[in-house]
Design a protein around this motif. Structure first.
Motif, PDB file in Angstrom:
ATOM      1  N   ASP A 124       0.846  -1.231  -0.053  1.00 50.45           N
ATOM      2  CA  ASP A 124       0.003  -0.046   0.045  1.00 50.45           C
ATOM      3  C   ASP A 124       0.917   1.238  -0.170  1.00 50.45           C
ATOM      4  OD1 ASP A 124      -3.027   0.915   0.478  1.00 50.45           O
ATOM      5  OD2 ASP A 124      -1.710   2.415   1.738  1.00 50.45           O
ATOM      6  N   ALA A 125       0.551   2.283  -1.054  1.00 53.80           N
ATOM      7  CA  ALA A 125       1.391   3.398  -1.042  1.00 53.80           C
ATOM      8  C   ALA A 125       1.328   4.082   0.119  1.00 53.80           C
ATOM      9  CB  ALA A 125       0.678   4.273  -2.227  1.00 53.80           C
ATOM     10  N   HIS A 126       0.198   4.129   1.046  1.00 54.23           N
ATOM     11  CA  HIS A 126       0.190   4.871   2.364  1.00 54.23           C
ATOM     12  C   HIS A 126       1.371   4.624   3.283  1.00 54.23           C
ATOM     13  CE1 HIS A 126      -3.954   5.502   0.565  1.00 54.23           C
ATOM     14  NE2 HIS A 126      -3.681   6.842   0.952  1.00 54.23           N
ATOM     15  N   ARG A 186       3.975   2.900   2.588  1.00 53.52           N
ATOM     16  CA  ARG A 186       5.366   2.741   2.014  1.00 53.52           C
ATOM     17  C   ARG A 186       6.292   3.318   2.989  1.00 53.52           C
ATOM     18  NH1 ARG A 186       4.551   3.351  -3.511  1.00 53.52           N
ATOM     19  NH2 ARG A 186       3.672   1.593  -3.504  1.00 53.52           N
TER      20      ARG A 186
END
Lengths: 86, 406
Positions: B279-281, B283
Protein backbone atom coordinates in the motif's frame (compact mmCIF):
# COMPACT_ATOMS: atom_id res chain seq x y z
CA UNK A 1 -18.52 -28.22 7.98
CA UNK A 2 -20.44 -25.01 7.58
CA UNK A 3 -22.94 -24.60 4.81
CA UNK A 4 -22.19 -21.56 2.71
CA UNK A 5 -25.17 -19.27 2.44
CA UNK A 6 -26.05 -18.52 -1.16
CA UNK A 7 -28.55 -15.71 -0.76
CA UNK A 8 -27.50 -12.30 0.46
CA UNK A 9 -28.87 -11.37 3.89
CA UNK A 10 -31.32 -8.51 4.28
CA UNK A 11 -30.27 -5.83 6.77
CA UNK A 12 -32.30 -7.32 9.64
CA UNK A 13 -30.87 -10.80 9.12
CA UNK A 14 -27.46 -9.23 8.92
CA UNK A 15 -27.90 -7.65 12.37
CA UNK A 16 -28.77 -11.11 13.77
CA UNK A 17 -25.85 -12.62 11.95
CA UNK A 18 -23.38 -10.03 13.31
CA UNK A 19 -24.58 -10.84 16.83
CA UNK A 20 -24.59 -14.58 16.22
CA UNK A 21 -21.02 -14.53 14.95
CA UNK A 22 -19.99 -12.59 18.04
CA UNK A 23 -18.68 -9.75 15.88
CA UNK A 24 -20.80 -7.09 17.57
CA UNK A 25 -23.33 -6.88 20.34
CA UNK A 26 -26.20 -4.99 18.77
CA UNK A 27 -29.51 -4.32 20.52
CA UNK A 28 -32.51 -6.20 19.16
CA UNK A 29 -33.89 -2.91 17.90
CA UNK A 30 -30.64 -1.72 16.31
CA UNK A 31 -31.80 0.26 13.24
CA UNK A 32 -30.95 -0.79 9.66
CA UNK A 33 -29.28 2.55 9.17
CA UNK A 34 -27.62 2.54 12.61
CA UNK A 35 -23.97 3.53 12.91
CA UNK A 36 -21.91 0.31 12.96
CA UNK A 37 -18.64 2.09 13.71
CA UNK A 38 -20.17 3.62 16.84
CA UNK A 39 -21.48 0.15 17.74
CA UNK A 40 -17.94 -1.18 17.81
CA UNK A 41 -17.09 -2.12 14.23
CA UNK A 42 -13.49 -0.96 14.47
CA UNK A 43 -10.60 -2.16 12.35
CA UNK A 44 -10.15 -5.28 14.49
CA UNK A 45 -13.81 -6.21 14.24
CA UNK A 46 -13.65 -5.55 10.49
CA UNK A 47 -10.93 -8.16 10.14
CA UNK A 48 -13.07 -10.69 12.02
CA UNK A 49 -15.99 -9.66 9.81
CA UNK A 50 -14.05 -10.35 6.62
CA UNK A 51 -13.08 -13.79 7.88
CA UNK A 52 -16.68 -14.57 8.91
CA UNK A 53 -18.09 -13.34 5.58
CA UNK A 54 -15.69 -15.64 3.79
CA UNK A 55 -16.69 -18.58 6.00
CA UNK A 56 -20.44 -18.05 5.84
CA UNK A 57 -21.04 -16.55 2.44
CA UNK A 58 -18.00 -17.69 0.51
CA UNK A 59 -17.25 -14.07 -0.40
CA UNK A 60 -13.79 -12.55 -0.37
CA UNK A 61 -13.83 -8.92 0.68
CA UNK A 62 -10.67 -7.06 -0.29
CA UNK A 63 -9.14 -3.76 0.82
CA UNK A 64 -11.07 -1.89 -1.90
CA UNK A 65 -14.40 -3.17 -0.52
CA UNK A 66 -13.64 -2.02 3.00
CA UNK A 67 -14.59 1.61 2.72
CA UNK A 68 -16.32 3.64 5.36
CA UNK A 69 -19.40 3.93 3.15
CA UNK A 70 -19.71 0.16 2.63
CA UNK A 71 -19.41 -0.56 6.35
CA UNK A 72 -21.38 2.39 7.70
CA UNK A 73 -24.71 0.66 8.42
CA UNK A 74 -26.34 -2.80 8.28
CA UNK A 75 -28.11 -1.58 5.13
CA UNK A 76 -24.84 -0.58 3.43
CA UNK A 77 -23.12 -3.80 4.43
CA UNK A 78 -26.04 -5.92 3.19
CA UNK A 79 -25.88 -4.05 -0.12
CA UNK A 80 -22.14 -4.75 -0.37
CA UNK A 81 -22.68 -8.46 0.21
CA UNK A 82 -25.53 -8.55 -2.33
CA UNK A 83 -23.37 -6.79 -4.91
CA UNK A 84 -20.47 -9.20 -4.32
CA UNK A 85 -22.80 -12.18 -4.65
CA UNK A 86 -24.35 -11.17 -7.91
CA UNK B 1 23.44 -10.34 52.29
CA UNK B 2 24.50 -6.75 52.98
CA UNK B 3 22.70 -4.97 55.79
CA UNK B 4 20.88 -1.84 54.72
CA UNK B 5 20.21 1.02 57.04
CA UNK B 6 16.93 1.68 55.27
CA UNK B 7 13.98 1.97 57.61
CA UNK B 8 10.80 3.32 56.12
CA UNK B 9 7.27 4.00 57.20
CA UNK B 10 5.87 2.62 53.97
CA UNK B 11 7.38 0.42 51.26
CA UNK B 12 5.62 0.18 47.90
CA UNK B 13 6.41 -2.77 45.65
CA UNK B 14 6.02 -1.90 41.98
CA UNK B 15 6.19 1.51 40.30
CA UNK B 16 3.36 1.18 37.80
CA UNK B 17 0.33 3.45 37.83
CA UNK B 18 -0.86 2.07 41.19
CA UNK B 19 2.56 2.05 42.87
CA UNK B 20 3.36 5.57 41.69
CA UNK B 21 0.07 6.84 43.10
CA UNK B 22 0.56 4.87 46.33
CA UNK B 23 4.07 6.23 46.95
CA UNK B 24 3.08 9.84 46.23
CA UNK B 25 0.03 9.56 48.42
CA UNK B 26 1.93 7.90 51.30
CA UNK B 27 4.60 10.61 51.15
CA UNK B 28 2.00 13.39 51.08
CA UNK B 29 0.49 11.83 54.18
CA UNK B 30 3.83 12.23 55.94
CA UNK B 31 5.30 8.75 55.49
CA UNK B 32 8.94 8.16 54.70
CA UNK B 33 8.37 5.98 51.66
CA UNK B 34 10.41 3.50 49.66
CA UNK B 35 9.29 2.82 46.07
CA UNK B 36 10.79 -0.27 44.44
CA UNK B 37 10.61 -0.77 40.67
CA UNK B 38 12.23 -3.47 38.52
CA UNK B 39 12.63 -1.31 35.38
CA UNK B 40 14.59 1.89 34.83
CA UNK B 41 11.52 4.11 34.81
CA UNK B 42 8.12 4.32 36.46
CA UNK B 43 4.74 3.87 34.81
CA UNK B 44 4.53 0.11 34.31
CA UNK B 45 2.02 -0.83 31.65
CA UNK B 46 1.75 2.84 30.62
CA UNK B 47 5.46 3.13 29.87
CA UNK B 48 7.25 -0.24 29.68
CA UNK B 49 4.32 -1.81 27.80
CA UNK B 50 3.38 1.28 25.75
CA UNK B 51 -0.30 1.15 26.74
CA UNK B 52 -1.21 4.62 25.48
CA UNK B 53 -4.69 5.29 26.87
CA UNK B 54 -5.75 6.08 30.41
CA UNK B 55 -9.07 4.27 30.80
CA UNK B 56 -11.33 4.47 33.85
CA UNK B 57 -10.59 8.13 34.65
CA UNK B 58 -14.07 9.36 33.77
CA UNK B 59 -17.66 8.63 34.67
CA UNK B 60 -19.70 6.67 32.19
CA UNK B 61 -22.36 8.99 30.83
CA UNK B 62 -24.49 9.63 27.76
CA UNK B 63 -24.01 13.39 27.85
CA UNK B 64 -20.96 14.82 26.09
CA UNK B 65 -18.03 16.01 28.20
CA UNK B 66 -15.71 13.90 30.30
CA UNK B 67 -16.17 14.08 34.09
CA UNK B 68 -13.42 12.78 36.39
CA UNK B 69 -14.73 9.93 38.54
CA UNK B 70 -12.14 10.08 41.32
CA UNK B 71 -10.79 13.49 42.29
CA UNK B 72 -7.27 13.71 43.67
CA UNK B 73 -4.38 11.93 42.02
CA UNK B 74 -6.41 10.94 38.94
CA UNK B 75 -7.26 14.54 38.28
CA UNK B 76 -3.68 15.65 38.90
CA UNK B 77 -2.19 13.15 36.47
CA UNK B 78 -4.88 13.85 33.85
CA UNK B 79 -4.04 17.56 34.03
CA UNK B 80 -0.30 16.94 33.79
CA UNK B 81 -0.76 14.57 30.83
CA UNK B 82 -3.02 16.99 28.99
CA UNK B 83 -0.46 19.76 29.51
CA UNK B 84 2.30 17.51 28.19
CA UNK B 85 0.52 16.16 25.10
CA UNK B 86 -1.89 18.97 24.34
CA UNK B 87 -4.63 16.34 24.08
CA UNK B 88 -7.71 16.20 26.27
CA UNK B 89 -10.21 13.41 26.77
CA UNK B 90 -11.64 11.63 23.72
CA UNK B 91 -14.94 9.83 23.38
CA UNK B 92 -14.47 6.40 21.86
CA UNK B 93 -17.86 4.80 21.28
CA UNK B 94 -19.63 5.24 24.65
CA UNK B 95 -16.43 5.77 26.62
CA UNK B 96 -14.33 8.78 27.54
CA UNK B 97 -10.60 8.07 27.65
CA UNK B 98 -7.48 10.18 27.95
CA UNK B 99 -4.86 9.45 25.29
CA UNK B 100 -1.48 9.36 26.98
CA UNK B 101 2.05 9.20 25.64
CA UNK B 102 4.42 6.76 27.35
CA UNK B 103 7.39 9.12 26.90
CA UNK B 104 5.48 11.93 28.62
CA UNK B 105 4.32 9.55 31.35
CA UNK B 106 7.93 8.73 32.23
CA UNK B 107 8.71 12.45 32.53
CA UNK B 108 5.60 13.19 34.58
CA UNK B 109 6.43 10.36 36.99
CA UNK B 110 10.03 11.63 37.33
CA UNK B 111 8.74 15.12 38.08
CA UNK B 112 6.23 13.91 40.66
CA UNK B 113 8.82 11.81 42.49
CA UNK B 114 11.37 14.64 42.44
CA UNK B 115 8.92 16.91 44.22
CA UNK B 116 8.40 14.48 47.11
CA UNK B 117 11.45 14.56 49.42
CA UNK B 118 9.99 11.77 51.57
CA UNK B 119 10.18 9.24 48.70
CA UNK B 120 13.25 7.15 48.13
CA UNK B 121 13.11 5.55 44.70
CA UNK B 122 14.96 2.32 43.95
CA UNK B 123 14.86 1.54 40.25
CA UNK B 124 16.41 -1.62 38.78
CA UNK B 125 15.49 -3.44 41.96
CA UNK B 126 13.35 -6.49 42.50
CA UNK B 127 11.81 -7.78 45.70
CA UNK B 128 12.79 -11.37 46.40
CA UNK B 129 10.85 -11.90 49.61
CA UNK B 130 9.06 -10.28 52.51
CA UNK B 131 8.31 -11.34 56.06
CA UNK B 132 6.21 -9.86 58.82
CA UNK B 133 7.16 -9.51 62.48
CA UNK B 134 5.78 -7.55 65.44
CA UNK B 135 7.43 -4.32 64.31
CA UNK B 136 6.44 -4.45 60.65
CA UNK B 137 7.95 -5.77 57.44
CA UNK B 138 11.34 -7.04 56.41
CA UNK B 139 11.74 -6.67 52.66
CA UNK B 140 14.48 -8.43 50.72
CA UNK B 141 15.68 -6.55 47.65
CA UNK B 142 18.05 -7.56 44.89
CA UNK B 143 19.81 -5.56 42.21
CA UNK B 144 23.01 -5.85 40.21
CA UNK B 145 25.03 -4.80 43.28
CA UNK B 146 23.66 -7.66 45.33
CA UNK B 147 21.02 -8.25 47.94
CA UNK B 148 19.76 -5.85 50.62
CA UNK B 149 17.26 -5.93 53.41
CA UNK B 150 15.12 -2.95 54.30
CA UNK B 151 12.37 -2.50 56.85
CA UNK B 152 9.05 -0.74 56.67
CA UNK B 153 6.11 -0.35 59.03
CA UNK B 154 3.53 -0.76 56.25
CA UNK B 155 3.70 -2.52 52.91
CA UNK B 156 1.82 -1.87 49.69
CA UNK B 157 1.69 -4.62 47.08
CA UNK B 158 1.36 -2.75 43.79
CA UNK B 159 3.21 -5.44 41.88
CA UNK B 160 0.26 -6.23 39.60
CA UNK B 161 1.02 -9.91 40.17
CA UNK B 162 0.25 -10.05 43.91
CA UNK B 163 3.84 -11.13 44.54
CA UNK B 164 3.46 -10.58 48.28
CA UNK B 165 0.65 -13.16 48.34
CA UNK B 166 3.08 -15.60 46.76
CA UNK B 167 5.89 -14.76 49.22
CA UNK B 168 3.63 -15.13 52.24
CA UNK B 169 1.68 -18.08 50.99
CA UNK B 170 -1.28 -15.70 51.29
CA UNK B 171 -4.70 -16.18 49.78
CA UNK B 172 -4.91 -15.42 46.10
CA UNK B 173 -6.80 -16.61 43.08
CA UNK B 174 -5.92 -16.92 39.42
CA UNK B 175 -8.20 -17.69 36.50
CA UNK B 176 -7.60 -20.83 34.44
CA UNK B 177 -5.26 -20.28 31.44
CA UNK B 178 -8.01 -20.11 28.80
CA UNK B 179 -10.02 -17.55 30.79
CA UNK B 180 -7.17 -15.20 31.69
CA UNK B 181 -7.34 -11.90 29.83
CA UNK B 182 -4.91 -12.11 26.93
CA UNK B 183 -1.80 -9.92 26.94
CA UNK B 184 -1.36 -7.03 24.50
CA UNK B 185 1.87 -6.44 22.61
CA UNK B 186 2.17 -2.74 21.79
CA UNK B 187 4.94 -1.34 19.59
CA UNK B 188 5.84 2.01 18.06
CA UNK B 189 5.63 2.58 14.32
CA UNK B 190 6.94 5.41 12.19
CA UNK B 191 4.28 5.43 9.55
CA UNK B 192 1.88 7.10 7.17
CA UNK B 193 1.27 10.80 7.41
CA UNK B 194 -2.38 10.39 8.36
CA UNK B 195 -4.08 7.26 9.59
CA UNK B 196 -7.69 8.22 9.00
CA UNK B 197 -10.71 5.94 9.20
CA UNK B 198 -10.52 5.00 5.51
CA UNK B 199 -6.88 3.94 5.80
CA UNK B 200 -7.61 2.11 9.03
CA UNK B 201 -10.26 0.01 7.27
CA UNK B 202 -8.09 -0.45 4.22
CA UNK B 203 -5.29 -1.60 6.51
CA UNK B 204 -7.63 -4.15 8.06
CA UNK B 205 -8.42 -5.41 4.55
CA UNK B 206 -4.74 -5.59 3.65
CA UNK B 207 -3.96 -7.63 6.76
CA UNK B 208 -6.79 -10.05 6.01
CA UNK B 209 -5.44 -10.38 2.47
CA UNK B 210 -2.00 -11.12 3.87
CA UNK B 211 -3.41 -13.83 6.11
CA UNK B 212 -5.56 -15.23 3.29
CA UNK B 213 -2.54 -15.45 0.97
CA UNK B 214 -0.52 -17.28 3.61
CA UNK B 215 2.06 -14.48 3.86
CA UNK B 216 0.95 -13.47 7.36
CA UNK B 217 0.25 -15.52 10.47
CA UNK B 218 -3.44 -15.59 11.47
CA UNK B 219 -2.49 -13.72 14.66
CA UNK B 220 -2.03 -10.61 12.48
CA UNK B 221 -5.85 -10.37 12.62
CA UNK B 222 -5.38 -9.19 16.20
CA UNK B 223 -3.46 -6.10 15.08
CA UNK B 224 -4.74 -2.53 15.13
CA UNK B 225 -3.06 0.87 14.78
CA UNK B 226 -3.66 4.19 16.50
CA UNK B 227 -2.08 7.63 16.18
CA UNK B 228 0.24 8.50 19.05
CA UNK B 229 -0.67 12.18 18.84
CA UNK B 230 2.72 12.98 17.34
CA UNK B 231 3.24 13.38 13.59
CA UNK B 232 3.97 10.13 11.77
CA UNK B 233 4.11 8.14 15.01
CA UNK B 234 1.69 5.28 15.66
CA UNK B 235 1.17 2.48 18.07
CA UNK B 236 0.41 -0.97 16.81
CA UNK B 237 -1.45 -3.17 19.29
CA UNK B 238 -1.50 -6.91 18.90
CA UNK B 239 -3.57 -9.05 21.22
CA UNK B 240 -1.81 -12.35 21.75
CA UNK B 241 -3.99 -15.36 22.42
CA UNK B 242 -1.11 -17.79 22.72
CA UNK B 243 -2.16 -19.63 19.54
CA UNK B 244 -1.86 -23.40 19.81
CA UNK B 245 -0.37 -22.96 23.26
CA UNK B 246 -3.34 -20.88 24.55
CA UNK B 247 -4.17 -23.55 27.11
CA UNK B 248 -0.67 -23.20 28.57
CA UNK B 249 -0.73 -19.42 28.92
CA UNK B 250 0.92 -18.42 32.19
CA UNK B 251 1.58 -14.71 32.73
CA UNK B 252 3.79 -15.54 35.72
CA UNK B 253 6.13 -17.82 33.78
CA UNK B 254 9.02 -15.88 32.20
CA UNK B 255 9.55 -18.60 29.60
CA UNK B 256 5.92 -18.43 28.51
CA UNK B 257 5.93 -14.64 28.38
CA UNK B 258 9.19 -14.60 26.48
CA UNK B 259 7.82 -16.98 23.87
CA UNK B 260 4.69 -14.87 23.44
CA UNK B 261 6.74 -11.69 23.11
CA UNK B 262 9.09 -13.23 20.54
CA UNK B 263 6.04 -14.41 18.63
CA UNK B 264 4.47 -10.94 18.91
CA UNK B 265 7.56 -9.28 17.47
CA UNK B 266 7.68 -11.68 14.53
CA UNK B 267 4.00 -11.08 13.71
CA UNK B 268 4.31 -7.32 14.06
CA UNK B 269 7.45 -7.16 11.92
CA UNK B 270 5.96 -9.26 9.12
CA UNK B 271 2.70 -7.30 9.19
CA UNK B 272 4.42 -3.92 8.91
CA UNK B 273 6.63 -5.26 6.10
CA UNK B 274 3.55 -6.56 4.31
CA UNK B 275 1.74 -3.22 4.62
CA UNK B 276 4.83 -1.37 3.33
CA UNK B 277 4.97 -3.56 0.26
CA UNK B 278 1.24 -3.50 -0.53
CA UNK B 279 0.00 0.00 0.00
CA UNK B 280 1.34 3.38 -1.06
CA UNK B 281 0.29 5.01 2.23
CA UNK B 282 2.36 2.58 4.25
CA UNK B 283 5.46 2.66 2.04
CA UNK B 284 8.55 3.58 4.02
CA UNK B 285 7.01 2.71 7.39
CA UNK B 286 9.01 0.88 10.00
CA UNK B 287 8.78 -0.31 13.58
CA UNK B 288 10.47 2.39 15.63
CA UNK B 289 10.43 0.75 19.06
CA UNK B 290 9.50 -2.37 20.95
CA UNK B 291 7.99 -2.44 24.42
CA UNK B 292 10.12 -3.51 27.37
CA UNK B 293 7.48 -6.13 28.08
CA UNK B 294 4.08 -7.35 26.91
CA UNK B 295 1.06 -5.68 28.48
CA UNK B 296 -0.26 -8.15 31.04
CA UNK B 297 -3.91 -7.64 31.88
CA UNK B 298 -4.46 -10.27 34.54
CA UNK B 299 -2.54 -12.67 36.72
CA UNK B 300 -2.87 -13.37 40.48
CA UNK B 301 -5.61 -11.56 42.38
CA UNK B 302 -5.44 -11.13 46.17
CA UNK B 303 -8.34 -12.41 48.24
CA UNK B 304 -9.02 -9.66 50.75
CA UNK B 305 -11.62 -8.75 53.32
CA UNK B 306 -14.07 -8.41 50.46
CA UNK B 307 -13.90 -9.67 46.88
CA UNK B 308 -15.51 -7.29 44.41
CA UNK B 309 -17.69 -9.21 41.93
CA UNK B 310 -18.89 -8.78 38.39
CA UNK B 311 -22.43 -8.45 39.72
CA UNK B 312 -21.34 -5.57 41.99
CA UNK B 313 -19.96 -3.81 38.92
CA UNK B 314 -22.94 -4.60 36.71
CA UNK B 315 -25.41 -3.22 39.25
CA UNK B 316 -23.29 -0.25 40.30
CA UNK B 317 -23.21 -1.37 43.93
CA UNK B 318 -21.97 1.17 46.47
CA UNK B 319 -20.24 0.49 49.81
CA UNK B 320 -19.92 2.28 53.14
CA UNK B 321 -16.16 1.90 53.09
CA UNK B 322 -15.61 2.64 49.40
CA UNK B 323 -12.38 4.43 48.55
CA UNK B 324 -12.81 4.91 44.82
CA UNK B 325 -15.25 4.44 41.98
CA UNK B 326 -14.87 1.89 39.22
CA UNK B 327 -16.30 3.32 36.01
CA UNK B 328 -14.77 1.30 33.20
CA UNK B 329 -17.08 -1.40 31.79
CA UNK B 330 -15.90 -4.96 32.31
CA UNK B 331 -13.67 -5.38 29.28
CA UNK B 332 -13.09 -9.03 28.42
CA UNK B 333 -10.09 -9.90 26.33
CA UNK B 334 -10.19 -13.65 26.72
CA UNK B 335 -9.52 -14.11 23.01
CA UNK B 336 -7.52 -12.02 20.54
CA UNK B 337 -10.70 -11.08 18.65
CA UNK B 338 -11.14 -7.66 20.22
CA UNK B 339 -12.86 -6.66 23.44
CA UNK B 340 -16.26 -7.77 24.71
CA UNK B 341 -17.67 -5.07 26.95
CA UNK B 342 -20.20 -5.50 29.73
CA UNK B 343 -21.70 -2.19 30.83
CA UNK B 344 -23.24 -1.46 34.22
CA UNK B 345 -26.94 -0.82 34.58
CA UNK B 346 -27.77 2.83 33.82
CA UNK B 347 -24.05 3.67 33.51
CA UNK B 348 -23.71 3.51 37.28
CA UNK B 349 -20.24 3.54 38.81
CA UNK B 350 -19.50 0.92 41.45
CA UNK B 351 -17.71 1.56 44.71
CA UNK B 352 -14.45 -0.21 45.55
CA UNK B 353 -14.43 -0.94 49.30
CA UNK B 354 -11.26 -0.47 51.31
CA UNK B 355 -11.61 -4.16 52.27
CA UNK B 356 -10.60 -5.07 48.68
CA UNK B 357 -7.24 -3.40 49.41
CA UNK B 358 -6.66 -5.27 52.69
CA UNK B 359 -5.67 -8.91 52.63
CA UNK B 360 -7.58 -10.67 55.38
CA UNK B 361 -5.76 -11.19 58.67
CA UNK B 362 -2.45 -9.52 57.73
CA UNK B 363 -1.95 -6.17 59.44
CA UNK B 364 -0.34 -3.16 57.76
CA UNK B 365 -0.50 -4.74 54.32
CA UNK B 366 -2.37 -3.07 51.48
CA UNK B 367 -2.89 -3.88 47.82
CA UNK B 368 -3.33 -1.52 44.90
CA UNK B 369 -3.81 -1.81 41.16
CA UNK B 370 -4.92 -4.74 39.08
CA UNK B 371 -4.32 -7.38 41.77
CA UNK B 372 -6.72 -6.06 44.43
CA UNK B 373 -9.36 -8.43 45.75
CA UNK B 374 -11.80 -8.78 42.83
CA UNK B 375 -13.14 -11.73 40.91
CA UNK B 376 -12.18 -12.36 37.27
CA UNK B 377 -15.17 -10.35 35.99
CA UNK B 378 -14.68 -7.32 38.26
CA UNK B 379 -10.94 -7.37 37.56
CA UNK B 380 -11.81 -6.80 33.89
CA UNK B 381 -12.93 -3.30 34.96
CA UNK B 382 -10.66 -2.34 37.86
CA UNK B 383 -7.41 -3.30 36.06
CA UNK B 384 -7.32 -0.12 33.94
CA UNK B 385 -4.78 2.58 34.77
CA UNK B 386 -7.34 5.26 35.67
CA UNK B 387 -8.72 3.00 38.40
CA UNK B 388 -5.22 1.84 39.43
CA UNK B 389 -4.27 5.47 40.17
CA UNK B 390 -7.30 5.69 42.46
CA UNK B 391 -6.73 2.42 44.33
CA UNK B 392 -3.02 3.30 44.57
CA UNK B 393 -3.78 6.67 46.11
CA UNK B 394 -6.12 5.06 48.65
CA UNK B 395 -3.65 2.28 49.51
CA UNK B 396 -0.83 4.81 50.03
CA UNK B 397 -2.99 6.91 52.34
CA UNK B 398 -4.13 3.87 54.34
CA UNK B 399 -0.56 2.53 54.56
CA UNK B 400 0.75 5.87 55.86
CA UNK B 401 -1.99 6.01 58.46
CA UNK B 402 -1.35 2.43 59.58
CA UNK B 403 2.41 3.13 59.82
CA UNK B 404 1.87 5.99 62.26
CA UNK B 405 -0.51 4.07 64.52
CA UNK B 406 0.88 1.80 67.24
Amino acid sequence: MRVTKTTPPNPTDLIDWLNHEGLLELDWDFPEDGDLAAAGLDSMAVMQLVVAVEDCFGLELGPDDLTRANLATPKALAALLAAKMS
Amino acid sequence: MKPDSGRFDVAVIGGGSAGLAAAISAARNGARTLLVERHGCLGGMGTASLVHTFCGLYLLREEPGAVIANPGFCEEIATLMTQATGRGPLRMGRLDVLPQHPVEFVGIADGLIASEPLIELRLHTVVTGVSRDADGWEIRLAGCAGAHVVRARSLVDASGDAVVADFLGGAFSIAPPLSLQRPAYVFGVHGPVALDEELRLRTAGLLVEGVRSGALHAAALGLSFRNSGRPCEFFGTLDLDGGDAAADYDPLDPACLGRLETHGRAIAASAVRWLCGHDAHWRGSYISHWPVRAGIRESRRWLGGYTLTGDDLASGRRFEDEIALATWPMEFRETAKGPKLRYPQDNRPAGIPLRCLKPAGIGRLFVAGRCISADHEAQASIRVMGTCFATGEAAGRAAAKAASSP
